[in-house]
Design a protein around this motif. Structure first.
Motif, PDB file in Angstrom:
ATOM      1  N   GLY A   1      45.153 -17.914  84.923  1.00 14.37           N
ATOM      2  CA  GLY A   1      45.102 -16.644  84.188  1.00 14.37           C
ATOM      3  C   GLY A   1      46.439 -16.351  83.552  1.00 14.37           C
ATOM      4  O   GLY A   1      47.431 -17.076  83.765  1.00 14.37           O
TER       5      GLY A   1
ATOM      6  N   PHE B   1      49.037  -3.812  67.525  1.00 16.43           N
ATOM      7  CA  PHE B   1      47.811  -4.369  68.124  1.00 16.43           C
ATOM      8  C   PHE B   1      46.571  -3.689  67.534  1.00 16.43           C
ATOM      9  O   PHE B   1      45.604  -4.342  67.149  1.00 16.43           O
ATOM     10  CB  PHE B   1      47.858  -4.187  69.647  1.00 16.43           C
ATOM     11  CG  PHE B   1      46.603  -4.651  70.335  1.00 16.43           C
ATOM     12  CD1 PHE B   1      46.252  -5.991  70.345  1.00 16.43           C
ATOM     13  CD2 PHE B   1      45.759  -3.739  70.962  1.00 16.43           C
ATOM     14  CE1 PHE B   1      45.086  -6.416  70.961  1.00 16.43           C
ATOM     15  CE2 PHE B   1      44.598  -4.160  71.592  1.00 16.43           C
ATOM     16  CZ  PHE B   1      44.261  -5.506  71.585  1.00 16.43           C
TER      17      PHE B   1
ATOM     18  N   TYR C   1      48.551  -7.803  75.778  1.00 21.03           N
ATOM     19  CA  TYR C   1      48.207  -7.845  74.356  1.00 21.03           C
ATOM     20  C   TYR C   1      49.260  -8.576  73.541  1.00 21.03           C
ATOM     21  O   TYR C   1      49.797  -8.056  72.573  1.00 21.03           O
ATOM     22  CB  TYR C   1      47.954  -6.428  73.839  1.00 21.03           C
ATOM     23  CG  TYR C   1      46.701  -5.821  74.453  1.00 21.03           C
ATOM     24  CD1 TYR C   1      45.506  -6.543  74.480  1.00 21.03           C
ATOM     25  CD2 TYR C   1      46.714  -4.562  75.016  1.00 21.03           C
ATOM     26  CE1 TYR C   1      44.361  -6.025  75.054  1.00 21.03           C
ATOM     27  CE2 TYR C   1      45.567  -4.024  75.591  1.00 21.03           C
ATOM     28  CZ  TYR C   1      44.400  -4.767  75.606  1.00 21.03           C
ATOM     29  OH  TYR C   1      43.268  -4.239  76.182  1.00 21.03           O
ATOM     30  N   GLN C   2      49.588  -9.765  73.961  1.00 17.13           N
ATOM     31  CA  GLN C   2      50.460 -10.652  73.191  1.00 17.13           C
ATOM     32  C   GLN C   2      50.055 -12.077  73.512  1.00 17.13           C
ATOM     33  O   GLN C   2      49.424 -12.343  74.545  1.00 17.13           O
ATOM     34  CB  GLN C   2      51.930 -10.391  73.530  1.00 17.13           C
ATOM     35  CG  GLN C   2      52.342 -10.758  74.932  1.00 17.13           C
ATOM     36  CD  GLN C   2      53.793 -10.393  75.246  1.00 17.13           C
ATOM     37  OE1 GLN C   2      54.122  -9.225  75.393  1.00 17.13           O
ATOM     38  NE2 GLN C   2      54.642 -11.393  75.355  1.00 17.13           N
TER      39      GLN C   2
ATOM     40  N   LEU D   1      36.303  -7.312  86.707  1.00 15.81           N
ATOM     41  CA  LEU D   1      35.410  -8.466  86.780  1.00 15.81           C
ATOM     42  C   LEU D   1      36.176  -9.755  87.078  1.00 15.81           C
ATOM     43  O   LEU D   1      35.835 -10.506  87.992  1.00 15.81           O
ATOM     44  CB  LEU D   1      34.641  -8.589  85.451  1.00 15.81           C
ATOM     45  CG  LEU D   1      33.938  -9.903  85.159  1.00 15.81           C
ATOM     46  CD1 LEU D   1      32.824 -10.157  86.152  1.00 15.81           C
ATOM     47  CD2 LEU D   1      33.354  -9.909  83.742  1.00 15.81           C
TER      48      LEU D   1
ATOM     49  N   ILE E   1      48.060 -12.192  87.683  1.00 11.30           N
ATOM     50  CA  ILE E   1      47.204 -12.517  86.534  1.00 11.30           C
ATOM     51  C   ILE E   1      46.196 -11.415  86.218  1.00 11.30           C
ATOM     52  O   ILE E   1      45.286 -11.607  85.418  1.00 11.30           O
ATOM     53  CB  ILE E   1      46.480 -13.875  86.732  1.00 11.30           C
ATOM     54  CG1 ILE E   1      45.573 -13.842  87.966  1.00 11.30           C
ATOM     55  CG2 ILE E   1      47.462 -15.016  86.812  1.00 11.30           C
ATOM     56  CD1 ILE E   1      44.623 -15.028  88.023  1.00 11.30           C
TER      57      ILE E   1
ATOM     58  N   GLY F   1      40.551 -18.408  83.042  1.00 15.65           N
ATOM     59  CA  GLY F   1      40.343 -17.213  82.223  1.00 15.65           C
ATOM     60  C   GLY F   1      41.285 -17.220  81.034  1.00 15.65           C
ATOM     61  O   GLY F   1      42.487 -17.476  81.181  1.00 15.65           O
ATOM     62  N   GLY F   2      40.751 -16.967  79.850  1.00 16.98           N
ATOM     63  CA  GLY F   2      41.605 -16.934  78.656  1.00 16.98           C
ATOM     64  C   GLY F   2      40.773 -16.598  77.447  1.00 16.98           C
ATOM     65  O   GLY F   2      39.578 -16.283  77.564  1.00 16.98           O
TER      66      GLY F   2
HETATM   67  C1  LIG Z   1      44.632  -9.815  73.136  1.00 18.89           C
HETATM   68  C2  LIG Z   1      43.391  -9.247  73.751  1.00 18.89           C
HETATM   69  C3  LIG Z   1      42.467  -8.589  72.963  1.00 18.89           C
HETATM   70  C4  LIG Z   1      41.299  -8.053  73.537  1.00 18.89           C
HETATM   71  N1  LIG Z   1      40.400  -7.411  72.734  1.00 18.89           N
HETATM   72  C5  LIG Z   1      39.260  -6.917  73.279  1.00 18.89           C
HETATM   73  C6  LIG Z   1      38.279  -6.267  72.468  1.00 18.89           C
HETATM   74  O1  LIG Z   1      38.447  -6.113  71.267  1.00 18.89           O
HETATM   75  N2  LIG Z   1      37.127  -5.810  73.069  1.00 18.89           N
HETATM   76  C7  LIG Z   1      36.915  -5.955  74.414  1.00 18.89           C
HETATM   77  O2  LIG Z   1      35.877  -5.538  74.909  1.00 18.89           O
HETATM   78  N3  LIG Z   1      37.832  -6.577  75.213  1.00 18.89           N
HETATM   79  C8  LIG Z   1      38.981  -7.056  74.678  1.00 18.89           C
HETATM   80  N4  LIG Z   1      39.903  -7.703  75.481  1.00 18.89           N
HETATM   81  C9  LIG Z   1      39.551  -7.962  76.895  1.00 18.89           C
HETATM   82  C10 LIG Z   1      39.842  -6.808  77.837  1.00 18.89           C
HETATM   83  O3  LIG Z   1      41.049  -6.158  77.482  1.00 18.89           O
HETATM   84  C11 LIG Z   1      39.979  -7.293  79.289  1.00 18.89           C
HETATM   85  O4  LIG Z   1      40.952  -8.305  79.362  1.00 18.89           O
HETATM   86  C12 LIG Z   1      38.721  -7.861  79.836  1.00 18.89           C
HETATM   87  O5  LIG Z   1      37.716  -6.888  79.776  1.00 18.89           O
HETATM   88  C13 LIG Z   1      38.898  -8.319  81.287  1.00 18.89           C
HETATM   89  O6  LIG Z   1      39.143  -7.243  82.086  1.00 18.89           O
HETATM   90  P1  LIG Z   1      39.007  -7.337  83.676  1.00 18.89           P
HETATM   91  O7  LIG Z   1      39.159  -5.955  84.212  1.00 18.89           O
HETATM   92  O8  LIG Z   1      37.790  -8.095  84.062  1.00 18.89           O
HETATM   93  O9  LIG Z   1      40.175  -8.273  84.187  1.00 18.89           O
HETATM   94  P2  LIG Z   1      41.777  -8.301  83.906  1.00 18.89           P
HETATM   95  O10 LIG Z   1      42.400  -8.323  85.261  1.00 18.89           O
HETATM   96  O11 LIG Z   1      42.152  -7.191  83.071  1.00 18.89           O
HETATM   97  O12 LIG Z   1      41.855  -9.665  83.188  1.00 18.89           O
HETATM   98  C14 LIG Z   1      42.921 -10.519  83.418  1.00 18.89           C
HETATM   99  C15 LIG Z   1      42.653 -11.863  82.809  1.00 18.89           C
HETATM  100  O13 LIG Z   1      42.395 -11.748  81.405  1.00 18.89           O
HETATM  101  C16 LIG Z   1      42.977 -12.861  80.751  1.00 18.89           C
HETATM  102  N5  LIG Z   1      44.050 -12.426  79.833  1.00 18.89           N
HETATM  103  C17 LIG Z   1      44.767 -11.272  79.850  1.00 18.89           C
HETATM  104  N6  LIG Z   1      45.661 -11.270  78.848  1.00 18.89           N
HETATM  105  C18 LIG Z   1      45.526 -12.449  78.215  1.00 18.89           C
HETATM  106  C19 LIG Z   1      46.191 -13.041  77.116  1.00 18.89           C
HETATM  107  N7  LIG Z   1      47.174 -12.445  76.453  1.00 18.89           N
HETATM  108  N8  LIG Z   1      45.770 -14.259  76.719  1.00 18.89           N
HETATM  109  C20 LIG Z   1      44.781 -14.917  77.378  1.00 18.89           C
HETATM  110  N9  LIG Z   1      44.125 -14.405  78.432  1.00 18.89           N
HETATM  111  C21 LIG Z   1      44.503 -13.182  78.834  1.00 18.89           C
HETATM  112  C22 LIG Z   1      43.600 -13.743  81.795  1.00 18.89           C
HETATM  113  O14 LIG Z   1      42.745 -14.714  82.267  1.00 18.89           O
HETATM  114  C23 LIG Z   1      43.875 -12.750  82.886  1.00 18.89           C
HETATM  115  O15 LIG Z   1      44.037 -13.357  84.112  1.00 18.89           O
HETATM  116  C24 LIG Z   1      41.064  -8.210  74.929  1.00 18.89           C
HETATM  117  C25 LIG Z   1      42.025  -8.876  75.728  1.00 18.89           C
HETATM  118  C26 LIG Z   1      43.165  -9.398  75.151  1.00 18.89           C
HETATM  119  C27 LIG Z   1      44.167 -10.104  76.035  1.00 18.89           C
END
Ligand SMILES: Cc1cc2nc3c(=O)[nH]c(=O)nc-3n(C[C@H](O)[C@H](O)[C@H](O)COP(=O)(O)OP(=O)(O)OC[C@H]3O[C@@H](n4cnc5c(N)ncnc54)[C@H](O)[C@@H]3O)c2cc1C
Length: 408
Positions: free
Chosen positions: A110, A252, A137-138, A93, A132, A162-163
Motif C-alpha cells: 500500500g 487536487f 493525494y500525490q 475497506l 498504509i 492496493g493502488g
Molecule cells: C489520488 C487519489 C484520487 C482519488 N479519487 C477518488 C475519486 O475521485 N472518487 C472516489 O470515490 N475515490 C477516490 N479515491 C479513493 C479514496 O480516496 C480512498 O482511497 C478509497 O476509498 C479507499 O479508502 P479506504 O477507507 O478503503 O482505505 P484507505 O486506508 O483510505 O486506503 C489506503 C490505500 O489506498 C491506496 N492509496 C492511497 N493513496 C494512494 C496513492 N497516492 N497512490 C496509490 N494508492 C494509494 C493504498 O493502497 C493505500 O494503502 C482517490 C484516491 C487517491 C489516492
C-alpha cells in the motif's frame, strides 16, 4: 537481440515505474520533471536495449485494462472496527481487507507517507498497518514494489496489492504469465488523478516549512461533508496544524496541474481486471448515519474478490449502479478534456515558478476573477465543459442500460 527502446510519451506515461523494476541493468531511474510529475529516464550509456521495459509498460505493450465478460457488482461497505475505519479515508475497506490477509500470514502492498514522499511499501504485520492507511493525494513512488511482490508470491505468500488502476496494470504486466494468481489479490481505486508536486512545494515553501508528515484526510470531525478536506502538517516540535482549502487541495480539486494521462485516463472503465475497486461512496442515500465515520464503495469484479469480502470483518450491503455513478462518474469516464484548453493548465509550470503564492491561490482555488483577461478562453472552456458533461452523461446512461440488460 537489440531493440529500439520506446517508452510511453510524457502525455501517456502513468508513472507506474514498472519499467524501473524490469530493467536488469538498472539503466532506468525516476525523476521529477519541471512540470512536477514523476517520469522514468533511461541512461542510454547503461541500457543494453533488451526491451524488457517495453514489455512491462502497460501503455506501449497495449495492455487492455477492461474485461467486459465480467459481472461487476457495487456494494456499500464499512469496517466493523471503528478505529480502523476512522484512520482510513472512507469506510476502512482496504484496512479491513489488509487485516484479514495479514492475519492469514500474507503481506500487503500500500501507499505510505514518508516525510513528504509517498512510497509503495510491503508490510507483513498488523502493527505496520497505520503506515498504509488513508489516501495520499500525490503520486506514489512505486519502484521496487513490483519486485517485492513477485518475490513474496514466489515464496508462496498471499499478497494484497492496493493502488491505482494504472499501477495494477504495471504489476500485471510485470508479473506477466507468471501471475501466481491464486495468491494475489488486487484492489484498485476510483481515481481522479494526481496533481503536480509543484503545488505541494509552493505550499511548503510559503506556509508550512519543513514538516514531519502530512495527513491528507482527517476524520476527527467526521467526513459527512464529503470533500471537507484538510491537510495536517505535523512538525517535530509543534502541535498538529490544520489547513483547509489550501493550494494543495485546490490543485487536487480543480485538476489543472494533473498528470497529462489523468486528463484522459484509459483505465477509468467499470469492469476492471482487479478483484475489487474501492472508492468513497458519496452517492449513497441508504445509510445516511454511516457517512460521518466514512462509507466505502466496493465494486467486486471477481469471485476471488467476492470471497475475500465475505471473509473480512466488514458490513456489506448490495447497492445500485445509479447511486454509484451519480457522483463517481470517474469510474467509467476518464476525461477532463475541457481543462486542456484552460490557460491555468497550459502555463502551470511557468505560473508556479513565477507567480506569488497569493496569485496561485486565486488561480487554483478557481476564483475566475483573476483570469478576467482570459475571458474568451474561459467562455470557450465552459462550452467544451458543457459538451463534455453531455458526453459523460451519454457514457453513464449507456453503461446503466447495459447493466440493466444483464440484470434482466
Ligand atoms: C489520488 C487519489 C484520487 C482519488 N479519487 C477518488 C475519486 O475521485 N472518487 C472516489 O470515490 N475515490 C477516490 N479515491 C479513493 C479514496 O480516496 C480512498 O482511497 C478509497 O476509498 C479507499 O479508502 P479506504 O477507507 O478503503 O482505505 P484507505 O486506508 O483510505 O486506503 C489506503 C490505500 O489506498 C491506496 N492509496 C492511497 N493513496 C494512494 C496513492 N497516492 N497512490 C496509490 N494508492 C494509494 C493504498 O493502497 C493505500 O494503502 C482517490 C484516491 C487517491 C489516492
Amino acid at each position: 537481440m537489440r531493440t529500439k527502446i520506446r517508452l510511453a510519451s510524457k502525455n501517456t506515461c502513468t508513472g507506474c515505474l514498472a519499467c524501473l523494476d524490469s530493467c536488469p541493468e538498472k539503466a532506468i531511474h525516476a525523476c521529477v520533471r519541471s512540470n512536477g510529475h514523476l517520469y522514468p529516464e533511461i541512461d542510454s550509456g547503461v541500457c543494453v536495449k533488451c526491451g524488457r521495459c517495453m514489455e512491462v509498460c502497460p501503455v506501449v505493450s497495449g495492455y487492455d485494462y477492461q474485461d467486459i465478460a465480467r459481472r461487476s457488482e457495487p456494494y456499500a461497505v464499512w469496517a466493523n472496527d471503528d478505529e480502523l475505519r476512522m484512520q482510513s479515508a472512507s469506510g476502512g475497506l482496504f484496512a479491513a481487507l489488509a487485516v484479514y490477509v495479514l492475519s492469514q500470514g500474507g503481506v500487503v502492498a500500500g501507499a505510505s507517507m514518508e516525510g513528504i514522499e509517498v512510497r509503495h511499501i510491503l508490510i507483513s504485520g498488523i502493527y505496520e498497518l497505520y503506515k498504509i492507511q488513508n489516501s495520499k493525494y500525490q503520486q506514489v513512488v512505486s519502484s521496487g514494489i513490483y519486485k517485492a511482490v513477485k518475490e513474496a508470491l514466489r515464496q508462496g505468500k498471499t499478497v494484497l496489492f492496493g493502488g491505482t488502476s494504472c499501477q495494477i496494470a504495471g504489476l500485471s504486466c510485470f508479473l506477466g504469465e507468471n501471475k501466481f494468481s491464486g495468491h494475489l489479490y488486487t484492489v484498485d481505486m476510483i481515481c481522479s488523478g494526481f496533481p503536480s508536486l509543484l503545488a505541494l512545494e509552493s505550499f511548503l515553501k510559503h506556509e508550512a516549512g519543513p514538516v514531519q508528515t502530512i495527513i491528507y484526510r482527517d476524520k476527527k470531525e467526521g467526513c459527512e461533508k464529503g470533500q471537507r478536506l484538510s491537510v495536517i502538517f505535523k512538525k517535530e516540535a509543534e502541535a498538529e496544524k490544520v489547513y483547509a482549502g489550501d493550494l494543495v487541495y485546490a490543485a487536487f480539486g480543480t485538476h489543472y496541474t494533473h498528470r497529462s494521462c489523468c486528463l484522459n485516463c484509459r483505465f477509468a472503465v467499470a469492469r476492471r481486471k482487479a478483484d475489487i475497486t474501492m472508492g468513497d461512496f458519496w452517492g449513497d442515500t441508504d445509510f445516511p448515519e454511516q457517512h460521518y465515520k466514512g462509507l466505502s464503495l466496493a465494486i467486486v469484479h471477481t469471485d476471488r474478490g467476492r470471497d475475500l469480502l465475505k471473509r473480512t470483518d466488514l458490513t456489506v450491503h448490495s447497492s445500485a449502479w445509479e447511486k454509484v455513478l451519480k457522483v463517481n462518474f470517474r469510474l467509467v469516464y476518464g476525461k477532463f478534456s475541457f481543462l486542456k484548453f484552460h490557460p491555468a493548465r497550459w502555463f502551470y509550470p511557468w505560473l508556479f515558478t513565477h507567480c506569488s503564492y497569493g496569485i496561485l491561490l486565486k488561480i487554483y482555488r478557481g476564483a475566475g476573477a483573476y483570469s478576467r483577461g482570459w475571458y474568451p478562453y474561459l467562455v470557450f472552456c465552459k462550452m467544451i465543459g458543457l459538451l463534455e458533461k453531455l458526453q459523460r452523461g451519454r457514457v453513464v446512461l449507456k453503461f446503466l442500460k447495459r447493466m440493466k440488460y444483464y440484470e434482466d
